[in-house]
Design a protein around this motif. Sequence first.
Motif, short mmCIF file in Angstrom:
data_model
loop_
_atom_site.label_atom_id
_atom_site.label_comp_id
_atom_site.label_asym_id
_atom_site.label_seq_id
_atom_site.Cartn_x
_atom_site.Cartn_y
_atom_site.Cartn_z
N TRP A 111 0.82 -1.21 0.00
CA TRP A 111 0.00 0.00 0.00
C TRP A 111 0.86 1.26 0.00
CZ3 TRP A 111 -4.59 0.98 -1.56
CH2 TRP A 111 -5.51 -0.06 -1.63
N ASN A 112 1.96 1.23 0.69
CA ASN A 112 2.86 2.39 0.69
C ASN A 112 3.38 2.66 -0.72
OD1 ASN A 112 4.43 4.47 1.75
ND2 ASN A 112 6.17 3.11 2.03
N GLY A 113 3.77 1.63 -1.43
CA GLY A 113 4.26 1.79 -2.79
C GLY A 113 3.18 2.29 -3.74
N ARG A 114 1.98 1.76 -3.60
CA ARG A 114 0.88 2.17 -4.46
C ARG A 114 0.53 3.64 -4.24
NH1 ARG A 114 -2.48 -3.25 -3.11
NH2 ARG A 114 -1.37 -4.61 -4.54
N LEU A 115 0.43 4.04 -2.98
CA LEU A 115 0.09 5.43 -2.69
C LEU A 115 1.21 6.38 -3.10
CD1 LEU A 115 -1.67 4.94 0.76
CD2 LEU A 115 -2.74 5.41 -1.46
N VAL A 123 2.41 10.62 -9.58
CA VAL A 123 1.68 10.93 -10.82
C VAL A 123 0.83 12.19 -10.62
CG1 VAL A 123 -0.12 10.09 -12.38
CG2 VAL A 123 1.73 8.57 -11.69
N ALA A 124 0.21 12.34 -9.46
CA ALA A 124 -0.58 13.55 -9.18
C ALA A 124 0.31 14.78 -9.21
CB ALA A 124 -1.28 13.42 -7.84
N GLY A 125 1.53 14.67 -8.68
CA GLY A 125 2.47 15.79 -8.74
C GLY A 125 2.87 16.14 -10.15
N LEU A 126 3.10 15.13 -10.98
CA LEU A 126 3.45 15.38 -12.38
C LEU A 126 2.31 16.04 -13.14
CD1 LEU A 126 5.39 12.16 -13.42
CD2 LEU A 126 6.31 14.43 -13.00
#
Length: 47
Positions: A17-21, A27-30
């Motif tokens: 879950w840490n990796g997924r988030l 991606v949201a930052g990009l």
Amino acid sequence: MEEQQAKFGFTQFAENWNGRLAMIGFVAGLITEYVTGKGILSQLGLM
């Protein structure tokens, strides 16, 4: 006797879950950087 799994710490479930988030946040930052035309640091007022 049954072996109990740890509920806290570095478990496989928590790490997945840490990796997924982290990927979603990156991606949201990009996308935010692309839409606004500013880098993340300049959006925060650090540059």
